[in-house]
Every structure is written in structure tokens, then in C-alpha cells.
Write a protein that holds these residues in place. Structure first.
Motif, PDB file in Angstrom:
ATOM      1  N   ILE A  58       0.866  -1.176   0.000  1.00 33.52           N
ATOM      2  CA  ILE A  58       0.000   0.000   0.000  1.00 33.52           C
ATOM      3  C   ILE A  58       0.900   1.223   0.000  1.00 33.52           C
ATOM      4  N   THR A  59       0.726   2.048  -1.021  1.00 33.84           N
ATOM      5  CA  THR A  59       1.450   3.313  -1.090  1.00 33.84           C
ATOM      6  C   THR A  59       0.427   4.432  -0.964  1.00 33.84           C
ATOM      7  N   LYS A  60       0.838   5.641  -1.200  1.00 35.59           N
ATOM      8  CA  LYS A  60      -0.049   6.793  -1.000  1.00 35.59           C
ATOM      9  C   LYS A  60      -1.406   6.639  -1.693  1.00 35.59           C
ATOM     10  N   GLY A  61      -1.419   6.157  -2.911  1.00 39.28           N
ATOM     11  CA  GLY A  61      -2.702   6.056  -3.605  1.00 39.28           C
ATOM     12  C   GLY A  61      -2.962   4.749  -4.306  1.00 39.28           C
ATOM     13  N   ASN A  62      -2.045   3.790  -4.145  1.00 37.87           N
ATOM     14  CA  ASN A  62      -2.176   2.533  -4.885  1.00 37.87           C
ATOM     15  C   ASN A  62      -1.999   1.309  -4.004  1.00 37.87           C
ATOM     16  N   LEU A  63      -2.640   0.241  -4.434  1.00 35.74           N
ATOM     17  CA  LEU A  63      -2.437  -1.083  -3.869  1.00 35.74           C
ATOM     18  C   LEU A  63      -1.744  -1.893  -4.955  1.00 35.74           C
ATOM     19  N   LYS A  64      -0.535  -2.355  -4.662  1.00 34.57           N
ATOM     20  CA  LYS A  64       0.202  -3.174  -5.623  1.00 34.57           C
ATOM     21  C   LYS A  64       0.134  -4.623  -5.172  1.00 34.57           C
ATOM     22  N   VAL A  65      -0.404  -5.474  -6.026  1.00 34.28           N
ATOM     23  CA  VAL A  65      -0.503  -6.901  -5.757  1.00 34.28           C
ATOM     24  C   VAL A  65       0.612  -7.564  -6.553  1.00 34.28           C
ATOM     25  N   HIS A  66       1.497  -8.269  -5.844  1.00 38.45           N
ATOM     26  CA  HIS A  66       2.678  -8.855  -6.479  1.00 38.45           C
ATOM     27  C   HIS A  66       2.772 -10.329  -6.107  1.00 38.45           C
ATOM     28  N   SER A  67       2.969 -11.176  -7.128  1.00 39.88           N
ATOM     29  CA  SER A  67       3.185 -12.605  -6.900  1.00 39.88           C
ATOM     30  C   SER A  67       4.217 -13.103  -7.907  1.00 39.88           C
ATOM     31  N   ILE A  89     -11.640 -20.816  -3.645  1.00 39.24           N
ATOM     32  CA  ILE A  89     -10.338 -21.450  -3.810  1.00 39.24           C
ATOM     33  C   ILE A  89      -9.840 -21.299  -5.242  1.00 39.24           C
ATOM     34  N   LEU A  90     -10.470 -20.400  -5.988  1.00 42.17           N
ATOM     35  CA  LEU A  90     -10.031 -20.150  -7.354  1.00 42.17           C
ATOM     36  C   LEU A  90      -8.615 -19.608  -7.354  1.00 42.17           C
ATOM     37  N   SER A  91      -7.928 -19.810  -8.432  1.00 39.63           N
ATOM     38  CA  SER A  91      -6.554 -19.329  -8.568  1.00 39.63           C
ATOM     39  C   SER A  91      -6.511 -17.830  -8.325  1.00 39.63           C
ATOM     40  N   ALA A  92      -5.565 -17.420  -7.498  1.00 36.44           N
ATOM     41  CA  ALA A  92      -5.452 -16.012  -7.134  1.00 36.44           C
ATOM     42  C   ALA A  92      -4.057 -15.753  -6.586  1.00 36.44           C
ATOM     43  N   PRO A  93      -3.635 -14.486  -6.568  1.00 37.86           N
ATOM     44  CA  PRO A  93      -2.352 -14.164  -5.938  1.00 37.86           C
ATOM     45  C   PRO A  93      -2.484 -14.194  -4.415  1.00 37.86           C
ATOM     46  N   ALA A  94      -2.793 -15.368  -3.894  1.00 36.68           N
ATOM     47  CA  ALA A  94      -3.007 -15.576  -2.467  1.00 36.68           C
ATOM     48  C   ALA A  94      -2.401 -16.925  -2.105  1.00 36.68           C
ATOM     49  N   ALA A  95      -1.460 -16.913  -1.146  1.00 32.34           N
ATOM     50  CA  ALA A  95      -0.757 -18.139  -0.789  1.00 32.34           C
ATOM     51  C   ALA A  95      -1.467 -18.923   0.306  1.00 32.34           C
ATOM     52  N   SER A  96      -2.639 -18.487   0.683  1.00 31.61           N
ATOM     53  CA  SER A  96      -3.444 -19.197   1.670  1.00 31.61           C
ATOM     54  C   SER A  96      -4.741 -19.632   1.009  1.00 31.61           C
ATOM     55  N   LEU A  97      -5.182 -20.813   1.342  1.00 37.52           N
ATOM     56  CA  LEU A  97      -6.473 -21.270   0.823  1.00 37.52           C
ATOM     57  C   LEU A  97      -7.588 -21.048   1.838  1.00 37.52           C
ATOM     58  N   THR A  98      -7.221 -20.655   3.057  1.00 42.93           N
ATOM     59  CA  THR A  98      -8.209 -20.543   4.117  1.00 42.93           C
ATOM     60  C   THR A  98      -8.557 -19.104   4.494  1.00 42.93           C
ATOM     61  N   ASP A  99      -7.583 -18.231   4.605  1.00 44.70           N
ATOM     62  CA  ASP A  99      -7.835 -16.845   5.026  1.00 44.70           C
ATOM     63  C   ASP A  99      -7.691 -15.904   3.846  1.00 44.70           C
ATOM     64  N   ARG A 100      -8.780 -15.743   3.108  1.00 45.58           N
ATOM     65  CA  ARG A 100      -8.766 -14.923   1.900  1.00 45.58           C
ATOM     66  C   ARG A 100      -9.805 -13.816   1.988  1.00 45.58           C
ATOM     67  N   ILE A 101      -9.476 -12.710   1.336  1.00 44.37           N
ATOM     68  CA  ILE A 101     -10.451 -11.635   1.192  1.00 44.37           C
ATOM     69  C   ILE A 101     -10.547 -11.284  -0.288  1.00 44.37           C
ATOM     70  N   GLU A 102     -11.708 -10.772  -0.662  1.00 41.23           N
ATOM     71  CA  GLU A 102     -11.912 -10.331  -2.036  1.00 41.23           C
ATOM     72  C   GLU A 102     -12.057  -8.822  -2.020  1.00 41.23           C
ATOM     73  N   VAL A 103     -11.247  -8.160  -2.842  1.00 46.18           N
ATOM     74  CA  VAL A 103     -11.256  -6.708  -2.939  1.00 46.18           C
ATOM     75  C   VAL A 103     -11.980  -6.353  -4.239  1.00 46.18           C
ATOM     76  N   PHE A 104     -13.063  -5.592  -4.118  1.00 44.51           N
ATOM     77  CA  PHE A 104     -13.849  -5.163  -5.275  1.00 44.51           C
ATOM     78  C   PHE A 104     -13.447  -3.732  -5.613  1.00 44.51           C
ATOM     79  N   TYR A 105     -13.151  -3.495  -6.881  1.00 45.20           N
ATOM     80  CA  TYR A 105     -12.709  -2.167  -7.289  1.00 45.20           C
ATOM     81  C   TYR A 105     -13.250  -1.832  -8.677  1.00 45.20           C
ATOM     82  N   GLU A 106     -13.122  -0.564  -9.026  1.00 45.32           N
ATOM     83  CA  GLU A 106     -13.676  -0.019 -10.254  1.00 45.32           C
ATOM     84  C   GLU A 106     -15.152  -0.394 -10.338  1.00 45.32           C
ATOM     85  N   LYS A 107     -15.671  -0.683 -11.517  1.00 45.09           N
ATOM     86  CA  LYS A 107     -17.100  -0.966 -11.609  1.00 45.09           C
ATOM     87  C   LYS A 107     -17.430  -2.404 -11.257  1.00 45.09           C
ATOM     88  N   SER A 108     -16.687  -3.351 -11.802  1.00 42.88           N
ATOM     89  CA  SER A 108     -17.052  -4.754 -11.564  1.00 42.88           C
ATOM     90  C   SER A 108     -15.842  -5.680 -11.473  1.00 42.88           C
TER      91      SER A 108
END
Length: 136
Positions: A58-67, A89-108
Motif C-alpha cells: 500500500i502506497t499513498k494512492g495505490n495497492l500493488k498486488v505482487h506474486s 479457492i479459485l486461482s489467485a495471488p493468495a498463498a493461503s487457501l483458508t484466510d482470503r479476502i476479495e477486494v472489489f474495485y472499479e465498476k465490476s
């Protein structure tokens, strides 16, 4: 301000990989097929690299997701609408299968991630965009 949140890594993922690879390793060694052995080791190294090089900055105005070299996504924090816990459990830049959150952004658009410190991550986003709706 720059805050890096590493992904939570479920401990059973490397164990599961090794457990499912053991038959191939045994066959490769027994048959003296070093190519199979080398491929399994290379895949293991790649999986570990991706698991442990997954983070969210998290920077001043952006969230950078890196994998690793697979995902490098920048999301404007001002476009984030909501965050909710997910069991996806769909493929995602998340190394945990149990503690996940979904971030909704822009329109959809949405992305599934798994920061080790979910509450700290959400709190940092709310400091920059208090209009984000957090669902449980």
C-alpha cells in the motif's frame, strides 16, 4: 508512506506438494530417470518462489498486488468499493487457501488476496479511502 503486507502461506501447501510428488521421485530414482527428479525439484522451487514472493504493498494512492513474475497489478485505492471475506479457492495471488479476502474495485472488477495481517491491511486501506465498505 509505503506498507508491505506479506501473504499468509498455508503450511500444508508445501507438504501436500511433496506428498503427491513422492511416487514420481521414487520412480525417477529407481529407474535412474534424473529428468523426472530434476523437473520435480524445479517445480517445487517455482512453487516456493511464488508462495513466498507474494505480497501486497500500500502506497499513498495505490495497492500493488505482487506474486513472483506472474502477477504485478496496481489498483488505485480510490477505486476500491468493498472488501469481504471469501472461501473461494479459485486461482489467485493468495498463498493461503483458508484466510482470503476479495477486494472489489472499479465498476465490476475484483481480486482475491490473503494478507497475513488482514485487519492491519484493511485498516491501512480505510485510512486512505474511508468509503470502502467492509463486509464480514
Amino acid at each position: 508512506m509505503k506498507k508491505v503486507f506479506p501473504s499468509k502461506v498455508d503450511k500444508f501447501i508445501p507438504i501436500l506438494y511433496w506428498a503427491t510428488s513422492i511416487p514420481a521421485i521414487i520412480i525417477g530414482v529407481r529407474e535412474k530417470d534424473w529428468v523426472i527428479f530434476a523437473i520435480i525439484i524445479a517445480v517445487f522451487i517455482l512453487i516456493m518462489y511464488l508462495l513466498y514472493d507474494t505480497n501486497y504493498t500500500i502506497t499513498k494512492g495505490n495497492l500493488k498486488v505482487h506474486s513472483g513474475f506472474v502477477v504485478n497489478k496496481n489498483i488505485s485505492i480510490s477505486t476500491i468499493k468493498s472488501i469481504k471475506k471469501t472461501d473461494s479457492i479459485l486461482s489467485a495471488p493468495a498463498a493461503s487457501l483458508t484466510d482470503r479476502i476479495e477486494v472489489f474495485y472499479e465498476k465490476s472488477k475484483s481480486i482475491v488476496i490473503s494478507p497475513k495481517d488482514i485487519q492491519g491491511f484493511v485498516d491501512e486501506l480505510l485510512k486512505l479511502n474511508p468509503e470502502i465498505i467492509v463486509e464480514n
